[in-house]
Write an enzyme that holds these catalytic residues in place. Structure first.
Site, PDB file in Angstrom:
ATOM      1  N   GLY A 163       0.867  -1.175   0.000  1.00 34.67           N
ATOM      2  CA  GLY A 163       0.000   0.000   0.000  1.00 34.67           C
ATOM      3  C   GLY A 163       0.903   1.224   0.000  1.00 34.67           C
ATOM      4  N   ALA A 213       2.421   2.792   2.388  1.00 30.10           N
ATOM      5  CA  ALA A 213       3.635   2.648   3.192  1.00 30.10           C
ATOM      6  C   ALA A 213       4.610   1.696   2.499  1.00 30.10           C
ATOM      7  CB  ALA A 213       3.270   2.140   4.588  1.00 30.10           C
ATOM      8  N   GLY A 214       4.125   0.526   2.094  1.00 31.64           N
ATOM      9  CA  GLY A 214       5.017  -0.488   1.546  1.00 31.64           C
ATOM     10  C   GLY A 214       5.557  -0.155   0.174  1.00 31.64           C
ATOM     11  N   ARG A 240     -13.312  13.461  14.375  1.00 31.40           N
ATOM     12  CA  ARG A 240     -14.165  12.302  14.106  1.00 31.40           C
ATOM     13  C   ARG A 240     -14.766  11.671  15.348  1.00 31.40           C
ATOM     14  NH1 ARG A 240     -10.347   9.655   9.427  1.00 31.40           N
ATOM     15  NH2 ARG A 240     -10.900  11.264   7.923  1.00 31.40           N
ATOM     16  N   HIS A 281     -13.427   2.440  10.898  1.00 31.26           N
ATOM     17  CA  HIS A 281     -12.747   2.988   9.745  1.00 31.26           C
ATOM     18  C   HIS A 281     -11.235   2.810   9.772  1.00 31.26           C
ATOM     19  CE1 HIS A 281     -11.947   5.706   6.509  1.00 31.26           C
ATOM     20  NE2 HIS A 281     -11.265   6.512   7.270  1.00 31.26           N
TER      21      HIS A 281
HETATM   22  C1  LIG Z   1     -12.608   4.312   2.756  1.00 32.46           C
HETATM   23  C2  LIG Z   1     -11.378   4.918   3.366  1.00 32.46           C
HETATM   24  C3  LIG Z   1     -11.044   6.233   3.106  1.00 32.46           C
HETATM   25  C4  LIG Z   1      -9.897   6.790   3.660  1.00 32.46           C
HETATM   26  N1  LIG Z   1      -9.610   8.103   3.388  1.00 32.46           N
HETATM   27  C5  LIG Z   1      -8.486   8.638   3.898  1.00 32.46           C
HETATM   28  C6  LIG Z   1      -8.141   9.990   3.603  1.00 32.46           C
HETATM   29  O1  LIG Z   1      -8.829  10.688   2.889  1.00 32.46           O
HETATM   30  N2  LIG Z   1      -6.995  10.483   4.122  1.00 32.46           N
HETATM   31  C7  LIG Z   1      -6.184   9.741   4.915  1.00 32.46           C
HETATM   32  O2  LIG Z   1      -5.153  10.252   5.333  1.00 32.46           O
HETATM   33  N3  LIG Z   1      -6.491   8.454   5.198  1.00 32.46           N
HETATM   34  C8  LIG Z   1      -7.615   7.900   4.725  1.00 32.46           C
HETATM   35  N4  LIG Z   1      -7.925   6.591   5.030  1.00 32.46           N
HETATM   36  C9  LIG Z   1      -6.964   5.771   5.780  1.00 32.46           C
HETATM   37  C10 LIG Z   1      -5.845   5.302   4.869  1.00 32.46           C
HETATM   38  O3  LIG Z   1      -6.350   5.021   3.597  1.00 32.46           O
HETATM   39  C11 LIG Z   1      -5.131   4.054   5.363  1.00 32.46           C
HETATM   40  O4  LIG Z   1      -4.849   4.176   6.704  1.00 32.46           O
HETATM   41  C12 LIG Z   1      -3.823   3.878   4.631  1.00 32.46           C
HETATM   42  O5  LIG Z   1      -4.018   3.914   3.245  1.00 32.46           O
HETATM   43  C13 LIG Z   1      -3.132   2.593   5.022  1.00 32.46           C
HETATM   44  O6  LIG Z   1      -1.996   2.413   4.214  1.00 32.46           O
HETATM   45  P1  LIG Z   1      -0.981   1.232   4.488  1.00 32.46           P
HETATM   46  O7  LIG Z   1       0.042   1.328   3.422  1.00 32.46           O
HETATM   47  O8  LIG Z   1      -0.525   1.280   5.891  1.00 32.46           O
HETATM   48  O9  LIG Z   1      -1.830  -0.101   4.340  1.00 32.46           O
HETATM   49  P2  LIG Z   1      -2.756  -0.692   3.166  1.00 32.46           P
HETATM   50  O10 LIG Z   1      -2.983   0.250   2.058  1.00 32.46           O
HETATM   51  O11 LIG Z   1      -3.931  -1.277   3.858  1.00 32.46           O
HETATM   52  O12 LIG Z   1      -1.891  -1.845   2.556  1.00 32.46           O
HETATM   53  C14 LIG Z   1      -1.701  -3.067   3.197  1.00 32.46           C
HETATM   54  C15 LIG Z   1      -0.867  -3.936   2.301  1.00 32.46           C
HETATM   55  O13 LIG Z   1      -0.472  -5.078   3.022  1.00 32.46           O
HETATM   56  C16 LIG Z   1      -0.751  -6.235   2.290  1.00 32.46           C
HETATM   57  N5  LIG Z   1      -0.945  -7.313   3.259  1.00 32.46           N
HETATM   58  C17 LIG Z   1      -1.739  -7.324   4.364  1.00 32.46           C
HETATM   59  N6  LIG Z   1      -1.589  -8.481   5.030  1.00 32.46           N
HETATM   60  C18 LIG Z   1      -0.697  -9.212   4.344  1.00 32.46           C
HETATM   61  C19 LIG Z   1      -0.119 -10.512   4.512  1.00 32.46           C
HETATM   62  N7  LIG Z   1      -0.420 -11.274   5.560  1.00 32.46           N
HETATM   63  N8  LIG Z   1       0.759 -10.947   3.575  1.00 32.46           N
HETATM   64  C20 LIG Z   1       1.099 -10.182   2.499  1.00 32.46           C
HETATM   65  N9  LIG Z   1       0.606  -8.949   2.313  1.00 32.46           N
HETATM   66  C21 LIG Z   1      -0.280  -8.480   3.214  1.00 32.46           C
HETATM   67  C22 LIG Z   1      -1.925  -5.889   1.429  1.00 32.46           C
HETATM   68  O14 LIG Z   1      -1.963  -6.754   0.324  1.00 32.46           O
HETATM   69  C23 LIG Z   1      -1.570  -4.446   1.056  1.00 32.46           C
HETATM   70  O15 LIG Z   1      -0.665  -4.442  -0.015  1.00 32.46           O
HETATM   71  C24 LIG Z   1      -9.073   6.023   4.490  1.00 32.46           C
HETATM   72  C25 LIG Z   1      -9.415   4.704   4.755  1.00 32.46           C
HETATM   73  C26 LIG Z   1     -10.581   4.168   4.239  1.00 32.46           C
HETATM   74  C27 LIG Z   1     -10.984   2.800   4.651  1.00 32.46           C
END
Ligand SMILES: Cc1cc2nc3c(=O)[nH]c(=O)nc-3n(C[C@H](O)[C@H](O)[C@H](O)COP(=O)(O)OP(=O)(O)OC[C@H]3O[C@@H](n4cnc5c(N)ncnc54)[C@H](O)[C@@H]3O)c2cc1C
Ligand code: FES
Lengths: 636, 251
Positions: free
Chosen positions: A41, A43-44, A329, A400
């Site tokens: 995502g 971060a990754g 929120r 959320h």
């Molecule tokens: C509908 C919605 C709207 C949002 N809007 C906003 C906004 O406007 N502004 C804001 O700042 N934030 C917003 N957020 C929050 C934000 O989107 C998330 O917190 C953020 O994108 C998380 O990013 P991440 O890279 O940490 O994880 P994610 O994007 O969740 O990525 C997780 C990754 O890990 C992988 N993964 C998970 N488990 C495993 C496993 N066991 N093995 C291999 N791969 C795995 C998945 O495949 C994915 O690639 C929103 C969230 C939602 C739900």
């Protein structure tokens, strides 16, 4: 003892000084280090691309068929930065201050300050990649305001900010895949962490298409696996969001911090049936132009458009005149719950409030509103069959985001040396409540601008012997992962996986949700092990471990939720105060606001796994506030 | 929200794996709420199959909000079903009538082999992007964001192209299984922006060369792709891609 490794000195200089003090790995040596990144995502993907650019060999993994589909893609509203392009008094310090206050004083000052500093670099980086942020007619970047802030510091790309930011990071990642510096494993799930001589050295995965188990070794493992909101079954998270990677790492020694800190978002489309599989967010940015209200009369049968102005209760504007509809929120969600609990809710279930755009449309015209929120209005209409340009939206709070996560120090390293945690998966920057548009900022700050430095600091001093996938420790972990999968398939019971997930989710929402109390939490702690026990005796997972088996994937994730939930409920029970999204009914002010207990709970609760999810050991990291004065949060 | 229910018949493509030849199977579903999404209807079908001790239908999905591009199937001959500009996950059962038979097949294209049932392998799209769908900018080397002003009109056009969700419906709908709309959207988006200027010619050439090597067909201007696109990406982007290719050939 938990050592947060916060560098001493002046807040504004800490990160610079720390980067100077971190030992460097020289460019030729970077090629000798292998890094595993789990999750691509925001971060990754940003971490993988940037570490590869520096010369490290990266192996990246994700569950979806492409990194572009991570849950980050769904973020709607925007991303914060302290650019002060609007000249409205914003600064790094103000963003820092708002974030610490918004988090109800349960985050680390040093981390949050660094986040605010990095925010500006993120916008620069994303624009250079071609991310199409909204612009004004003069060609410069536009901003909007978001809950919990009185300045306009949110950058956005219509209602699709997450999509555009993720595609930017995905493009950067694709470029490094093309350069041969990142090996990408899609449709591959991490099932366990390999720890050798006390250090994280690899992971066990299952290829979701072929069913093949594999062991991957490296010099460090970086988890970017997102949040655990789906423990509630219904949430705004994508269906594949899970706690498995974090929970498995926890079982191998990584402490879990503040698991009870979950965010309930105030503006989601209400639940409408028991077949429902997920909830849909309506971006918080809508509160810039939408006004929240309920009828003054209970169970008013009239259409909302027929209810005259003086018979409406704009309860947020009434209770919080200075922030109005833009309160944070947690405050907005609780206020919605309160009016519905009192019987003023609308819609077929009475569990909804109105979000009304009539005034904004009169003021700015329908086109301007369409320009700002077109895709959200469209989505709302698709789901509900109602036209929000003509009648107010109905909204209700929904799960959320999760502020809790694996504990990390200032370097984003967990309690397992060599295991780093980024993005929503860690606990670090949002305290007990995250402000809107701050998660995207944090994920990208961690990935583009923190881990690339701090991982070097680790490599420069860690003594890392050679490990191979066929050594006994690795084979042992792989065997355990295989056995678990076999065990799931062999239960051959009568109930489908989803029915257990729904039962758990229902319990968590009622007892560990928006408002919690001792009795409910104790009941949850009694019920969770019962559901878990039945799961292992009566779950029905069809098919085999070979090839694509979606029931099996889900079963593994639900099994982990069923363990994790217990630690989460225990954390909520142990924290005898209300703060941010954690609202304990026993601890509230006479006006119904959260009552913190700074004397006893100004700490991070970090739980250590002991073999029983009901009996983890609690470690406390005391939070010290040198710059921001702890006060009762007020948005009045 | 009205909550009526309908009874439907389903003909679903079942295929055990890439080697299996596959076949249609028929199912009946009663009392489906018209407020349910198409994928929620499939959840109900799968619950029913599991209860009968049968294998559930494999289908891809994740966000269920029309943004991740994971879902997709051909419904009664149309990629993503009957509603224009709508992904399968955002299609609701109120679109269908009681007693109707709904036929469900995977996206079919040589470049998208079937993995199981409705799940196909779209890795080819990632390979195309890897061959040039980006601006080569290292982390840390960016100028101040407002140092690159972009006229709103250009920015908006670029944005429209950038909203592609990479679902593959365009390929499934195209009689030649061409990926020109997907590539065109990406190339247009980046060539409309000053950031993408420097690499524009190589980008267009490399992405099209990769596309050709992966088994996608040629574009014969049938326009089916735009019809099927859940994000209404315009075929103008294909024209722009062709212009970029022409210019690339001249330099
Ligand atoms: C509908 C919605 C709207 C949002 N809007 C906003 C906004 O406007 N502004 C804001 O700042 N934030 C917003 N957020 C929050 C934000 O989107 C998330 O917190 C953020 O994108 C998380 O990013 P991440 O890279 O940490 O994880 P994610 O994007 O969740 O990525 C997780 C990754 O890990 C992988 N993964 C998970 N488990 C495993 C496993 N066991 N093995 C291999 N791969 C795995 C998945 O495949 C994915 O690639 C929103 C969230 C939602 C739900
Ligand atoms: S599931 Fe994400 S677009 Fe349909």
């Amino acid at each position: 003892m938990l050592d947060s490794k916060i560098p001493g000195g002046q807040l504004a200089e800490m990160w610079d000084k720390h980067r100077f003090n971190l030992k460097l790995v020289n460019p030729a040596n970077k090629r000798k280090f292998d890094v595993i990144v789990v999750g691509t995502g925001l971060a990754g993907a940003s971490a993988s691309a940037t570490m590869a650019e520096l010369g490290y060999n990266v192996k990246a993994f994700c569950i979806q068929d492409s990194p572009r589909r991570a849950h980050s893609i769904a973020a709607q509203g925007g991303i914060n930065a302290a650019k002060n392009y609007q000249n409205d008094g914003d600064s790094v310090y103000r963003l820092f201050y708002d974030t610490v206050k918004g988090g109800d004083y349960r985050s680390r000052e040093a981390n949050v300050y660094r986040l605010a500093q990095n925010s500006n670099n993120i916008i620069d980086q994303c624009v250079a990649q071609g991310v199409p942020f909204a612009r004004e007619y003069g060609g410069l970047l536009a901003n909007r305001s978001f809950g919990g802030a009185q300045v306009s510091r949110t950058f956005y790309a219509r209602g699709q900010t997450g999509q555009q930011l993720l595609l930017g990071a995905y493009n950067a990642l694709s470029r490094m895949i093309n350069a041969g510096k990142v090996q990408m494993y899609t449709r591959t799930e991490m099932l366990d962490l390999i720890v050798i001589d006390g250090k994280a050295r690899g992971i066990v995965t299952r290829n979701l298409v072929t069913g093949k188990f594999e062991t991957h070794v490296a010099d460090a493992v970086v988890l970017c696996t997102g949040g655990y909101g789906n423990v509630f079954y219904l949430s705004t998270n994508a269906m594949a969001c899970n706690v498995t990677a974090s929970w498995r790492a926890h079982r191998r020694g990584a402490y879990f911090a503040n698991p009870c800190f979950t965010q309930i978002h105030p503006t989601c489309i209400p639940v409408h049936g028991d077949f429902q599989s997920k909830l849909t967010l309506m971006s918080e940015s809508l509160r810039n132009d939408g006004r929240v209200w309920v009828p003054k009369k209970k169970k008013d049968p009239r259409k909302p458009t027929d209810i005259p102005e003086n018979e409406r209760d704009y309860y947020l504007e009434r209770r919080y005149p200075s922030f109005g509809n833009l309160v944070p929120r947690d405050v907005a969600s609780r206020a919605a719950k309160a009016v519905c609990d009192d019987g003023y809710g609308v819609g077929p279930t009475g569990m909804a409030v109105y979000l009304d755009f009539a005034d904004a449309i009169r003021r700015d015209g329908e086109d301007a509103i369409r320009e700002r929120y077109g895709n959200l209005f469209h989505m709302y209409q698709k789901i509900t069959d109602e036209n929000p340009y003509q009648t107010p939206m109905k909204i209700f709070p929904a799960v959320h985001y999760t502020m809790g996560g694996l504990w990390v120090d200032y370097n984003l390293m967990s309690t397992v040396p060599g295991l780093f945690v980024l993005g929503e998966a860690n606990f670090s920057d949002h305290g007990a409540n995250r402000l809107g548009a701050s998660a995207l900022m944090q994920g990208l700050s961690d990935g583009y601008f923190v881990i690339p430095y701090t991982i070097g600091g680790y490599f420069a001093q860690a003594e890392l012997g050679k490990v191979t996938a066929d050594q006994a420790e690795c084979r042992h972990v792989e065997r355990e992962a295989r056995d678990r999968v076999e065990k799931l398939l062999n239960v051959k019971g009568k109930r489908g996986v989803d029915s257990f997930h729904k039962e758990l989710g229902h319990l968590m929402w009622n007892n560990v949700g928006m408002a919690r109390n001792r009795q409910g939490l104790e009941e949850a702690l009694r019920r969770i092990p019962e559901i878990r026990k039945e799961f292992w005796e009566n779950v029905n997972v069809n098919g085999s471990a070979e090839g694509l088996n979606q029931s099996l994937e889900k079963a593994g994730r639900v099994a982990d939720f069923l363990e994790f939930a217990e630690t989460m409920a225990l954390d909520a029970l142990t924290r005898e105060e209300s703060c941010g999204g954690h609202f304990r009914e026993e601890f509230q002010t006479s006006e119904g606001e959260a009552r913190r207990d700074d004397d006893n709970f100004a700490h991070v609760a970090a739980w250590e796994y002991t073999g029983d999810p009901a009996k983890p050991t609690l470690h406390k990291e005391e939070l010290e506030f040198e710059y921001v004065k702890l006060t009762q949060r007020s948005y009045k | 929200m009205s909550s009526n229910t309908i009874n439907i018949k389903l003909r679903v493509w079942r295929q055990n794996g890439p080697e299996d030849s596959g076949r249609f199977e028929q199912y009946t579903l009663d009392n489906i709420s018209t407020d349910a999404s198409f994928l929620e209807m499939l959840d109900v079908l799968n619950d029913q199959l599991i209860a009968e001790g049968k294998e559930p239908v494999a289908f891809d999905h994740d966000c269920r909000e029309g943004i991740c591009g994971t879902c997709g199937a051909v419904v009664n001959g149309q990629a993503h079903g009957p509603e224009k500009g709508t992904t399968l996950c955002q299609t609701h059962m109120r679109t269908f009538g009681s007693g109707q038979t709904i036929t469900l097949e995977p996206f079919r294209a040589k470049a998208f082999p079937v993995i199981r049932d409705l799940v196909v392998d779209r890795t080819a799209f990632d390979s195309i992007t890897q061959s040039g769908g980006y601006v080569s900018v290292r982390t840390g080397s960016a100028p101040d964001a407002n140092a690159i002003p972009i006229g709103k009109e250009h920015a908006d056009k670029a944005f429209d192209a950038a909203t592609c969700i990479g679902c593959g419906a365009c390929v499934a709908a195209c009689p030649n299984a061409s990926a020109m709309l997907y590539v065109g959207a990406k190339v247009s988006y980046l060539s409309l922006l000053p950031q993408g200027e420097v690499e524009r010619h190589d980008r267009a050439k490399n992405m099209v060369t990769t596309m050709d090597s992966l088994g996608f067909g040629n574009c014969s201007n049938a326009g089916e792709c735009e019809e099927a696109c859940p994000k209404n990406i315009s075929v103008e982007n294909i024209a722009r891609l062709n212009r970029e290719l022409l210019k690339a050939a001249l330099v």
